[in-house]
Every structure is written in structure tokens, then in C-alpha cells.
Design a protein around this motif. Sequence first.
Motif, PDB file in Angstrom:
ATOM      1  N   ASP A  52       0.964  -1.156  -0.149  1.00 49.04           N
ATOM      2  CA  ASP A  52       0.060   0.128  -0.277  1.00 49.04           C
ATOM      3  C   ASP A  52       0.877   1.399  -0.042  1.00 49.04           C
ATOM      4  OD1 ASP A  52       0.844   0.148   2.538  1.00 49.04           O
ATOM      5  OD2 ASP A  52      -0.985  -0.140   3.630  1.00 49.04           O
ATOM      6  N   ALA A  53       0.070   2.295   0.182  1.00 52.43           N
ATOM      7  CA  ALA A  53       0.934   3.548   0.120  1.00 52.43           C
ATOM      8  C   ALA A  53       2.327   3.769   0.982  1.00 52.43           C
ATOM      9  CB  ALA A  53       0.022   4.747   0.464  1.00 52.43           C
ATOM     10  N   VAL A  58       6.516 -15.518  -3.756  1.00 53.75           N
ATOM     11  CA  VAL A  58       6.090 -14.126  -3.739  1.00 53.75           C
ATOM     12  C   VAL A  58       7.135 -13.357  -3.820  1.00 53.75           C
ATOM     13  CG1 VAL A  58       4.697 -12.879  -2.409  1.00 53.75           C
ATOM     14  CG2 VAL A  58       4.212 -14.934  -2.632  1.00 53.75           C
ATOM     15  N   LEU A  59       7.195 -12.343  -4.618  1.00 53.95           N
ATOM     16  CA  LEU A  59       8.115 -11.235  -4.731  1.00 53.95           C
ATOM     17  C   LEU A  59       7.552  -9.785  -4.199  1.00 53.95           C
ATOM     18  CD1 LEU A  59      10.982 -10.405  -5.989  1.00 53.95           C
ATOM     19  CD2 LEU A  59       9.755  -9.330  -7.732  1.00 53.95           C
ATOM     20  N   LEU A  60       8.252  -9.202  -3.176  1.00 52.58           N
ATOM     21  CA  LEU A  60       7.756  -7.971  -2.728  1.00 52.58           C
ATOM     22  C   LEU A  60       8.743  -6.970  -2.947  1.00 52.58           C
ATOM     23  CD1 LEU A  60       5.917  -6.772  -0.530  1.00 52.58           C
ATOM     24  CD2 LEU A  60       7.338  -7.449   1.155  1.00 52.58           C
ATOM     25  N   PRO A  61       8.436  -5.984  -3.832  1.00 49.81           N
ATOM     26  CA  PRO A  61       9.671  -5.064  -4.267  1.00 49.81           C
ATOM     27  C   PRO A  61       9.468  -3.615  -3.562  1.00 49.81           C
ATOM     28  CG  PRO A  61       7.615  -4.909  -5.612  1.00 49.81           C
ATOM     29  CD  PRO A  61       7.390  -5.977  -4.759  1.00 49.81           C
ATOM     30  N   ASP A  62      10.458  -2.933  -3.486  1.00 50.90           N
ATOM     31  CA  ASP A  62      10.461  -1.586  -2.702  1.00 50.90           C
ATOM     32  C   ASP A  62      10.080  -0.852  -3.926  1.00 50.90           C
ATOM     33  OD1 ASP A  62      10.732   0.961  -1.854  1.00 50.90           O
ATOM     34  OD2 ASP A  62      12.860   0.793  -1.760  1.00 50.90           O
ATOM     35  N   VAL A  63       8.712  -0.113  -3.791  1.00 52.18           N
ATOM     36  CA  VAL A  63       8.128   0.566  -5.051  1.00 52.18           C
ATOM     37  C   VAL A  63       8.557   1.731  -4.855  1.00 52.18           C
ATOM     38  CG1 VAL A  63       6.011  -1.053  -5.431  1.00 52.18           C
ATOM     39  CG2 VAL A  63       5.891   0.959  -3.867  1.00 52.18           C
ATOM     40  N   TYR A  64       9.293   2.346  -3.890  1.00 55.68           N
ATOM     41  CA  TYR A  64       9.857   3.557  -3.764  1.00 55.68           C
ATOM     42  C   TYR A  64      11.146   3.846  -3.979  1.00 55.68           C
ATOM     43  CZ  TYR A  64       5.050   5.091  -1.715  1.00 55.68           C
ATOM     44  OH  TYR A  64       3.889   5.272  -1.547  1.00 55.68           O
ATOM     45  N   MET A 121       2.022  11.694   0.448  1.00 59.86           N
ATOM     46  CA  MET A 121       1.476  11.924  -0.787  1.00 59.86           C
ATOM     47  C   MET A 121       2.353  12.137  -1.976  1.00 59.86           C
ATOM     48  SD  MET A 121      -1.809  11.355   0.164  1.00 59.86           S
ATOM     49  CE  MET A 121      -2.498  11.736  -1.407  1.00 59.86           C
ATOM     50  N   SER A 122       3.568  12.750  -1.660  1.00 59.27           N
ATOM     51  CA  SER A 122       4.292  13.119  -2.544  1.00 59.27           C
ATOM     52  C   SER A 122       5.010  11.609  -3.022  1.00 59.27           C
ATOM     53  CB  SER A 122       5.719  13.826  -1.954  1.00 59.27           C
ATOM     54  OG  SER A 122       6.586  14.098  -3.039  1.00 59.27           O
ATOM     55  N   MET A 123       5.221  10.964  -2.293  1.00 64.00           N
ATOM     56  CA  MET A 123       5.921   9.620  -2.835  1.00 64.00           C
ATOM     57  C   MET A 123       4.892   8.707  -3.573  1.00 64.00           C
ATOM     58  SD  MET A 123       8.568   8.624   0.683  1.00 64.00           S
ATOM     59  CE  MET A 123       9.160   7.144  -0.454  1.00 64.00           C
ATOM     60  N   ILE A 124       3.731   8.803  -2.932  1.00 64.81           N
ATOM     61  CA  ILE A 124       2.462   8.167  -3.913  1.00 64.81           C
ATOM     62  C   ILE A 124       2.458   8.605  -5.309  1.00 64.81           C
ATOM     63  CG2 ILE A 124       0.055   7.857  -4.263  1.00 64.81           C
ATOM     64  CD1 ILE A 124      -0.105   7.834  -1.278  1.00 64.81           C
ATOM     65  N   GLY A 125       2.648   9.970  -5.345  1.00 64.62           N
ATOM     66  CA  GLY A 125       2.275  10.844  -6.841  1.00 64.62           C
ATOM     67  C   GLY A 125       3.702  10.487  -7.761  1.00 64.62           C
ATOM     68  N   SER A 126       4.857   9.986  -7.137  1.00 65.34           N
ATOM     69  CA  SER A 126       6.109   9.913  -7.797  1.00 65.34           C
ATOM     70  C   SER A 126       6.014   8.652  -8.698  1.00 65.34           C
ATOM     71  CB  SER A 126       7.107   9.897  -6.909  1.00 65.34           C
ATOM     72  OG  SER A 126       7.373   8.907  -6.188  1.00 65.34           O
ATOM     73  N   VAL A 127       5.171   7.704  -8.455  1.00 64.64           N
ATOM     74  CA  VAL A 127       5.109   6.442  -9.105  1.00 64.64           C
ATOM     75  C   VAL A 127       4.219   6.548 -10.259  1.00 64.64           C
ATOM     76  CG1 VAL A 127       5.124   4.114  -8.750  1.00 64.64           C
ATOM     77  CG2 VAL A 127       5.935   5.354  -6.885  1.00 64.64           C
TER      78      VAL A 127
END
Length: 247
Positions: A37-38, A59-65, A90-96
Motif C-alpha cells: 500500500d501507500a 512471492v516477490l515483494l518489491p520496494d516500489v519507492y 502523498m508526494s511519494m505516492i504521486g512520484s510512481v
Amino acid sequence: MPNITDTITTADGTCTVRLFTPDSGEGPWPGVVMYPDAGGVRDTFYQMAAKLAGFGYAVLLPDVYYRHGDWAPFDMRTAFSDTAERNRLMSMIGSVTPDMMARDAGAFFDYLAARPEVNGERFGTTGYCMGGRTSLVVAGRVPDRVAAAASFHGGGLATDKPDSPHLLADNIQASVYVAGAINDGSFTPEQAEQLDKALTAAGVEHTIETYPAEHGFAVPDNLVYDAAAADRHWAAMREFFGTKLPR
């Protein structure tokens, strides 16, 4: 649950990942990418990925940030009430962006396909909140690699924006399972209906349900975590991947 930490080279840098496998039985196993999640990858998602692996998956768990470098983890109990942390989140969410999601997914799938613990060339995706949106975006933008895509309390699945996931319905080759939440402004009943119509028109096999729980119900460190809804989501995901992912 057995797991390794590794790095994957993507078009944009180096992404840290953790791969979880079952602690019994013999592989290789079907591969699933779990999108957090966010709040991003943290202890609660290590536990969730391990639980899904226990059902018989790699199961692959990636660091989306990962593009943010060594970012400080969020405390999801206060992330939205603390102004500074909310702004950072919110800034990090919007960056992806969706383009980033698709590029990363290609690298993740290539990694899974090369692992001896994993079988097949098509995979599952699952995600929560922004990860639920990512799961559907990837199914629509990398369609030949996704056999089954799940989304739990995902937001922004059917909007009036040009990058809305529902607009990718014609591309999707995967089976789709979506579980929304009540009182969720990020995925309203009207948006659920819009998504259903798009997937139906495209001939996509899908199920869309609304659980009687709040947005964030499946993730244990969320304030609105709902144990009954979380159990329901585990049962639904186990059945969904069990029938839709090739073994």
C-alpha cells in the motif's frame, strides 16, 4: 518462511526486493508480485508476503519507492494525521507513474522467470491501496506476463483521468479480482460499476466485490484493519490464484 533479499536492475535504477517461498513441498512454484500500500514495504508486508507464500507461491515483494533511495519507513498509525508525514507520503505516492509501474513490472517478471524456485512465464499480481491500482495497471500494460491480477481496497481504478486503469480493459489478458471497501471515496460504487462495465465489454473474466469494511481493511498495521475482512481476503486470494495461476 524461507526468503532472500536481492536487488533487481530496472530501467531507472536498482530495486531492493525480497522473495518468499513455501517452507514445505517442492518447487518450483507459481510466481506472484505483491505490491504494498501507500506506506511501502515494511514489517507487516513481510508477514503478508510470507503468508501468501505459505499457500504455495513464490512471492516477490518489491520496494516500489526505490527511486527515493534509503527512505524512512512510515508509521501508518500516524502517517495521515501528521501533516509533514502526510505530505511526504502523498508526494511519494504521486512520484510512481503508470509508466514506471510497467517498466518495473517487466524487470520483476524477468527476475521471477529466471529464478529456479519459480515456474512459468506468466504470473500473478496482487496489491493494496495504491498497490491495488498498480496490480491492474500492470495487467493492462504488461498483459502477456500476467495470468491473474488481484486488487484489495485499491483506489483510482476507474476515474476520468487518461491513465485510469479501467481504460486498459481491452488489453488485459488476466483474470481479475477486485475487493473494494465501503465508504471509500477512492473507489465508489459508481466507479466499481464503471470498472465492471469496462471489463465486461472487453470480455475480461472478473469479479468485483465490496467488503463491509473500511479502506485499508486487509493490512494489519492500518488503524482500520478488520480481521474478518482480512480473513475473507486471504480466502478469496487463495481460491483466485489457486484456480487462475498455471502450475
